[in-house]
Design a protein around this motif. Structure first.
Motif, PDB file in Angstrom:
ATOM      1  N   UNK A 298     -13.216 -41.096   7.714  1.00 22.01           N
ATOM      2  CA  UNK A 298     -12.805 -41.581   6.393  1.00 22.01           C
ATOM      3  C   UNK A 298     -13.222 -43.024   6.141  1.00 22.01           C
ATOM      4  N   UNK A 299     -13.079 -43.891   7.125  1.00 28.50           N
ATOM      5  CA  UNK A 299     -13.447 -45.296   6.917  1.00 28.50           C
ATOM      6  C   UNK A 299     -14.948 -45.459   6.717  1.00 28.50           C
ATOM      7  N   UNK A 300     -15.745 -44.708   7.479  1.00 24.64           N
ATOM      8  CA  UNK A 300     -17.193 -44.758   7.307  1.00 24.64           C
ATOM      9  C   UNK A 300     -17.599 -44.215   5.932  1.00 24.64           C
ATOM     10  N   UNK A 301     -16.961 -43.119   5.530  1.00 25.54           N
ATOM     11  CA  UNK A 301     -17.240 -42.534   4.214  1.00 25.54           C
ATOM     12  C   UNK A 301     -16.905 -43.531   3.106  1.00 25.54           C
ATOM     13  N   UNK A 302     -15.754 -44.189   3.213  1.00 30.60           N
ATOM     14  CA  UNK A 302     -15.353 -45.172   2.204  1.00 30.60           C
ATOM     15  C   UNK A 302     -16.339 -46.341   2.163  1.00 30.60           C
ATOM     16  N   UNK A 303     -16.776 -46.813   3.324  1.00 28.68           N
ATOM     17  CA  UNK A 303     -17.734 -47.926   3.370  1.00 28.68           C
ATOM     18  C   UNK A 303     -19.062 -47.530   2.730  1.00 28.68           C
ATOM     19  N   UNK A 304     -19.534 -46.316   3.013  1.00 28.01           N
ATOM     20  CA  UNK A 304     -20.786 -45.837   2.414  1.00 28.01           C
ATOM     21  C   UNK A 304     -20.668 -45.742   0.899  1.00 28.01           C
ATOM     22  N   UNK A 305     -19.558 -45.196   0.422  1.00 27.02           N
ATOM     23  CA  UNK A 305     -19.358 -45.072  -1.023  1.00 27.02           C
ATOM     24  C   UNK A 305     -19.244 -46.439  -1.687  1.00 27.02           C
ATOM     25  N   UNK A 306     -18.545 -47.367  -1.052  1.00 27.65           N
ATOM     26  CA  UNK A 306     -18.444 -48.720  -1.599  1.00 27.65           C
ATOM     27  C   UNK A 306     -19.812 -49.364  -1.725  1.00 27.65           C
ATOM     28  N   UNK A 307     -20.660 -49.176  -0.707  1.00 26.05           N
ATOM     29  CA  UNK A 307     -22.006 -49.745  -0.763  1.00 26.05           C
ATOM     30  C   UNK A 307     -22.832 -49.094  -1.867  1.00 26.05           C
TER      31      UNK A 307
END
Length: 71
Positions: free
Chosen positions: A47-56
């Motif tokens: 989830x944290x990696x997914x959120x970081x990718x989406x934020x970028x």
């Protein structure tokens, strides 16, 4: 302060609790402390990696960036 509300969710829905740093099914923690729901334990674990990718992606999207495209 708690108002007696239980976290909402169902078995088979997976969440990532940012307060405890763990994956949970159901969920166990309040919505303010979790990401999800996700379709699988594996998705919730990332989830944290997914959120970081989406934020970028959002940062790089000129439709959401007042400064225009980068580069």
């Amino acid at each position: 302060m708690t108002f007696g509300r239980k976290p909402t969710g169902q078995p088979g829905e997976w969440f990532y609790c940012i307060k405890h740093g763990k994956v949970e099914e159901g969920p166990d923690c309040p919505a303010k402390d979790r990401l999800g729901p996700y379709a699988s334990r594996e998705e919730a674990a990332h989830a944290l990696e997914t959120a970081a990718e989406r934020n970028q992606e959002w940062r790089d999207d000129p439709r959401w960036n007042d400064d225009g495209p980068k580069g």
